[in-house]
Motif scaffolding. Sequence first.
Motif, short mmCIF file in Angstrom:
data_model
loop_
_atom_site.label_atom_id
_atom_site.label_comp_id
_atom_site.label_asym_id
_atom_site.label_seq_id
_atom_site.Cartn_x
_atom_site.Cartn_y
_atom_site.Cartn_z
N GLN A 24 14.03 -39.40 30.87
CA GLN A 24 14.55 -38.05 31.02
C GLN A 24 14.88 -37.42 29.67
O GLN A 24 14.61 -36.24 29.45
N ILE A 25 15.47 -38.20 28.78
CA ILE A 25 15.77 -37.69 27.44
C ILE A 25 14.48 -37.32 26.72
O ILE A 25 14.37 -36.27 26.07
N GLU A 26 13.48 -38.17 26.84
CA GLU A 26 12.18 -37.89 26.22
C GLU A 26 11.56 -36.62 26.80
O GLU A 26 11.03 -35.79 26.07
N ALA A 27 11.65 -36.46 28.12
CA ALA A 27 11.09 -35.28 28.76
C ALA A 27 11.80 -34.01 28.30
O ALA A 27 11.16 -32.98 28.06
N VAL A 28 13.12 -34.09 28.16
CA VAL A 28 13.88 -32.94 27.68
C VAL A 28 13.45 -32.58 26.26
O VAL A 28 13.24 -31.42 25.94
N ASN A 29 13.29 -33.59 25.42
CA ASN A 29 12.87 -33.33 24.04
C ASN A 29 11.48 -32.73 23.98
O ASN A 29 11.23 -31.83 23.17
N GLY A 33 11.31 -28.81 23.00
CA GLY A 33 10.98 -28.80 21.58
C GLY A 33 12.20 -28.96 20.68
O GLY A 33 12.21 -28.52 19.56
N GLY A 34 13.24 -29.58 21.21
CA GLY A 34 14.46 -29.77 20.42
C GLY A 34 15.36 -28.56 20.37
O GLY A 34 16.34 -28.55 19.63
N ASN A 35 15.03 -27.52 21.14
CA ASN A 35 15.83 -26.29 21.15
C ASN A 35 17.08 -26.51 22.01
O ASN A 35 17.00 -26.63 23.23
N ASP A 36 18.24 -26.55 21.37
CA ASP A 36 19.50 -26.81 22.06
C ASP A 36 19.87 -25.74 23.08
O ASP A 36 20.65 -26.00 24.00
N ILE A 37 19.34 -24.56 22.92
CA ILE A 37 19.69 -23.47 23.83
C ILE A 37 19.09 -23.69 25.23
O ILE A 37 19.65 -23.28 26.24
N LEU A 38 17.96 -24.40 25.30
CA LEU A 38 17.26 -24.58 26.57
C LEU A 38 17.80 -25.69 27.44
O LEU A 38 17.42 -25.83 28.60
#
Length: 82
Positions: A24-29, A33-38
């Motif tokens: 899940q962490i990998e999918a979020v990244n 794209g590492g955008n904290d806002i999303l």
Amino acid sequence: MNFTYLELATLKYAASKLLECVHQIEAVNITTGGNDILVSQEYIDMLLDEVDSASKTIMQVTAINGDGDEKFITSNSDRAGD
């Protein structure tokens, strides 16, 4: 190492939970794209807490302290012919 059925079941659950959270962490990244806002920081913190909890469970069942000081665990792997 000789584990009881309960210990093996606990290890299996903790390992699957650990793997699920890492995916899940990998999918979020990947998707953000590492955008904290999303993605909310609370969600990432929850996933990291799950990773920490699963890791601690694995360390407890396998008798690893986490500081490099392992307990001695007997193994019958060298006695396969017995």
